[in-house]
Design a protein around this motif. Structure first.
Motif, PDB file in Angstrom:
ATOM      1  N   SER A  10       3.141  -3.640   9.496  1.00  0.00           N
ATOM      2  CA  SER A  10       4.468  -3.431   8.920  1.00  0.00           C
ATOM      3  C   SER A  10       5.380  -2.609   9.822  1.00  0.00           C
ATOM      4  CB  SER A  10       4.358  -2.777   7.547  1.00  0.00           C
ATOM      5  OG  SER A  10       3.670  -1.559   7.624  1.00  0.00           O
ATOM      6  N   GLU A  11       4.831  -1.695  10.574  1.00  0.00           N
ATOM      7  CA  GLU A  11       5.611  -0.876  11.510  1.00  0.00           C
ATOM      8  C   GLU A  11       4.753  -0.628  12.734  1.00  0.00           C
ATOM      9  OE1 GLU A  11       8.127   2.319   9.164  1.00  0.00           O
ATOM     10  OE2 GLU A  11       6.043   2.284   8.495  1.00  0.00           O
ATOM     11  N   CYS A  17       0.372   2.163  14.531  1.00  0.00           N
ATOM     12  CA  CYS A  17       1.094   1.260  13.638  1.00  0.00           C
ATOM     13  C   CYS A  17       0.661   1.496  12.199  1.00  0.00           C
ATOM     14  CB  CYS A  17       0.861  -0.206  14.009  1.00  0.00           C
ATOM     15  SG  CYS A  17      -0.848  -0.746  13.889  1.00  0.00           S
ATOM     16  N   ASN A  18       1.466   0.990  11.285  1.00  0.00           N
ATOM     17  CA  ASN A  18       1.112   0.912   9.874  1.00  0.00           C
ATOM     18  C   ASN A  18       0.806  -0.539   9.564  1.00  0.00           C
ATOM     19  OD1 ASN A  18       1.463   3.612   9.246  1.00  0.00           O
ATOM     20  ND2 ASN A  18       3.577   3.349   8.610  1.00  0.00           N
ATOM     21  N   GLY A  19      -0.121  -0.751   8.660  1.00  0.00           N
ATOM     22  CA  GLY A  19      -0.469  -2.101   8.274  1.00  0.00           C
ATOM     23  C   GLY A  19      -0.703  -2.198   6.784  1.00  0.00           C
ATOM     24  N   ARG A  20      -0.860  -3.426   6.335  1.00  0.00           N
ATOM     25  CA  ARG A  20      -1.120  -3.685   4.928  1.00  0.00           C
ATOM     26  C   ARG A  20      -2.243  -4.715   4.833  1.00  0.00           C
ATOM     27  NH1 ARG A  20       3.154  -5.653   0.345  1.00  0.00           N
ATOM     28  NH2 ARG A  20       1.792  -7.223  -0.525  1.00  0.00           N
ATOM     29  N   GLY A  21      -3.249  -4.407   4.045  1.00  0.00           N
ATOM     30  CA  GLY A  21      -4.328  -5.347   3.769  1.00  0.00           C
ATOM     31  C   GLY A  21      -4.119  -5.927   2.386  1.00  0.00           C
ATOM     32  N   THR A  22      -4.256  -7.238   2.264  1.00  0.00           N
ATOM     33  CA  THR A  22      -4.090  -7.909   0.980  1.00  0.00           C
ATOM     34  C   THR A  22      -5.410  -8.552   0.578  1.00  0.00           C
ATOM     35  OG1 THR A  22      -1.764  -8.349   1.448  1.00  0.00           O
ATOM     36  CG2 THR A  22      -2.787  -9.666  -0.289  1.00  0.00           C
ATOM     37  N   ILE A  23      -5.867  -8.229  -0.625  1.00  0.00           N
ATOM     38  CA  ILE A  23      -7.108  -8.752  -1.173  1.00  0.00           C
ATOM     39  C   ILE A  23      -6.736  -9.728  -2.282  1.00  0.00           C
ATOM     40  CG2 ILE A  23      -9.279  -8.162  -2.313  1.00  0.00           C
ATOM     41  CD1 ILE A  23      -8.848  -6.898   0.528  1.00  0.00           C
ATOM     42  N   THR A  24      -7.259 -10.961  -2.214  1.00  0.00           N
ATOM     43  CA  THR A  24      -6.975 -11.981  -3.224  1.00  0.00           C
ATOM     44  C   THR A  24      -8.280 -12.411  -3.887  1.00  0.00           C
ATOM     45  OG1 THR A  24      -5.090 -12.763  -1.940  1.00  0.00           O
ATOM     46  CG2 THR A  24      -5.937 -14.251  -3.630  1.00  0.00           C
TER      47      THR A  24
END
Length: 98
Positions: A10-11, A17-24
């Motif tokens: 994300s940045e 850096c910054n990140g995002r993990g998505t769990i589905t």
């Protein structure tokens, strides 16, 4: 129960850096999940939010937090900050559901 994991950056800045993990959740609701990001020697996760990190040597695992139990077909996410090279997006690793 099964789940999938994906990540995005994300940045980004020089040295991190910054990140995002998505769990589905796939097929059925997931009450608990965990991922073990393959970080490599040039990266270190220094903070996690909306997830519960634990370390075993140089291996970090992120587990579901209080808000992280998605229904079938739904997703939840967690954020993280990486110290080190972010030339390629950090990966979340395989998702394990229970």
């Amino acid at each position: 129960m099964a789940c999938t994991a994906a990540s995005t950056t994300s940045e980004q800045w020089n040295g991190g850096c910054n990140g995002r993990g998505t769990i589905t959740a796939t097929g059925a609701p997931v009450s608990r999940w965990s991922v073990t990001p393959p970080l490599g020697s040039s990266r270190q996760v220094v903070s996690v939010w909306n997830g519960s990190p634990s370390h075993n040597g140089n291996v970090m695992t992120v587990r579901s937090a209080w808000s992280g139990s998605p229904a079938a077909g739904a997703s939840t996410s967690f954020g993280f900050t990486v110290d080190g090279s972010c030339a390629s997006p950090p990966q979340t690793g395989a998702c394990t559901a229970s």
